[in-house]
Design an enzyme around this catalytic site. Structure first.
Site, PDB file in Angstrom:
ATOM      1  N   HIS A  61      32.369  36.507  33.990  1.00  0.00           N
ATOM      2  CA  HIS A  61      33.345  37.536  34.347  1.00  0.00           C
ATOM      3  C   HIS A  61      34.645  37.328  33.604  1.00  0.00           C
ATOM      4  O   HIS A  61      34.951  36.225  33.142  1.00  0.00           O
ATOM      5  CB  HIS A  61      33.579  37.550  35.869  1.00  0.00           C
ATOM      6  CG  HIS A  61      33.898  36.214  36.452  1.00  0.00           C
ATOM      7  ND1 HIS A  61      35.063  35.939  37.116  1.00  0.00           N
ATOM      8  CD2 HIS A  61      33.181  35.049  36.492  1.00  0.00           C
ATOM      9  CE1 HIS A  61      35.072  34.686  37.543  1.00  0.00           C
ATOM     10  NE2 HIS A  61      33.942  34.118  37.173  1.00  0.00           N
TER      11      HIS A  61
ATOM     12  N   HIS B 139      36.610  42.460  42.273  1.00  0.00           N
ATOM     13  CA  HIS B 139      36.414  41.658  41.066  1.00  0.00           C
ATOM     14  C   HIS B 139      34.976  41.837  40.597  1.00  0.00           C
ATOM     15  O   HIS B 139      34.037  41.773  41.389  1.00  0.00           O
ATOM     16  CB  HIS B 139      36.711  40.185  41.350  1.00  0.00           C
ATOM     17  CG  HIS B 139      36.739  39.354  40.108  1.00  0.00           C
ATOM     18  ND1 HIS B 139      37.495  39.699  39.004  1.00  0.00           N
ATOM     19  CD2 HIS B 139      36.090  38.203  39.783  1.00  0.00           C
ATOM     20  CE1 HIS B 139      37.325  38.775  38.059  1.00  0.00           C
ATOM     21  NE2 HIS B 139      36.469  37.879  38.502  1.00  0.00           N
TER      22      HIS B 139
ATOM     23  N   CYS C 269      38.399  43.303  34.476  1.00  0.00           N
ATOM     24  CA  CYS C 269      37.073  42.747  34.744  1.00  0.00           C
ATOM     25  C   CYS C 269      35.995  43.824  34.832  1.00  0.00           C
ATOM     26  O   CYS C 269      34.837  43.599  34.443  1.00  0.00           O
ATOM     27  CB  CYS C 269      37.091  41.909  36.018  1.00  0.00           C
ATOM     28  SG  CYS C 269      37.642  42.808  37.510  1.00  0.00           S
TER      29      CYS C 269
END
Length: 248
Positions: free
Chosen positions: A42, A30, A153
């Site tokens: 994010h 991530h 992301c």
């Protein structure tokens, strides 16, 4: 950071850094932008911090400590992140994982030495203040429709760092971890016919690895010709004029 690891200490972070943390035994990472004050901005799948929209979700959510799946009081409430961009504290972003820093403008040999995609790029980064501005702007206005392969992301963080976007959204995105998977499939398909010949296993492996490396370099946003520099304000206008057709 070493040749094979981008691991970094929290005290060495600075606003504008592109950071990431691996989930589920290095299957998925991530990504986000550290903006200072222990905050990370994010992009997520409709505000679901641990969601990818793929079968990986079963592995990701089951591997993260329960405490990490509940954002603290200082983070953006999920119900307010209707466009998928979150502001989280560093600890919630890491979700119990290790902190790594994405590298920019790396040499080709270093790019290939890090065989797993999603850790570095050949593209250069813009100044940190511009990176933070983009991240804060997108926190307010969103980054469009989440797509595990074309708008995830990592795409978000790379855009914040470079301002670069792929012109034709119908093509593959520029996420290193997604491109790594696709390059692996291309290499496997390319080398498969060689198995029907008398080609040695060593030569088959060497060919597959060469194709894999060439595919990764060709897909990297620092080498592609189908990208354009877009200001974050113009990006917002583009997104307002488009509609989400899928939340995949």
């Amino acid at each position: 950071m070493g040749l094979f690891s981008n691991r970094v200490n929290k005290k060495n972070l600075k606003p504008g850094d592109h950071i990431y943390s691996w989930r589920t035994a290095y299957i998925y990472a991530h990504h986000g932008i550290y903006v200072g004050g222990d905050k990370v901005i994010h992009f997520t799948r409709w505000g679901q911090e641990l969601g990818t929209g793929t079968v990986l979700d079963v592995l990701v959510t089951s591997s993260v400590p329960a405490r990490a799946q509940v954002p603290c009081s200082t983070c953006t409430p999920t119900e307010e992140a209707h466009h998928g961009v979150l502001s989280s504290c560093l600890n919630c972003f890491l979700a119990g994982g290790v902190l790594y820093c994405y590298e920019y403008a790396v040499q080709r040999y270093l790019f290939l030495a890090k065989v797993r995609g999603g850790t570095c790029t050949l593209a250069a980064s813009d100044p940190d203040d511009i990176v933070v501005h983009r991240a804060n702007h997108l926190l307010k206005y969103g980054f469009g429709c989440y797509n595990a392969f074309k708008n995830n992301c990592e795409h978000f963080a790379i855009y914040c760092k470079t301002g670069l976007l792929v012109l034709d959204q119908r093509t593959m995105g520029h996420s290193g971890q997604a491109d790594s998977l696709v390059s692996g499939l291309i290499a496997a398909a390319f080398s498969a016919p060689l198995r029907l010949t008398n080609t040695s296993i060593f030569d088959i492996g060497a060919t597959a690895f060469r194709v894999y490396c060439e595919s990764r370099i060709a897909a990297d946003i620092g080498k592609r010709s189908d990208v354009v520099k877009v200001s974050v304000e113009d990006l917002t206008t583009r997104l307002e004029n488009s509609r989400c057709t899928t939340d995949y």
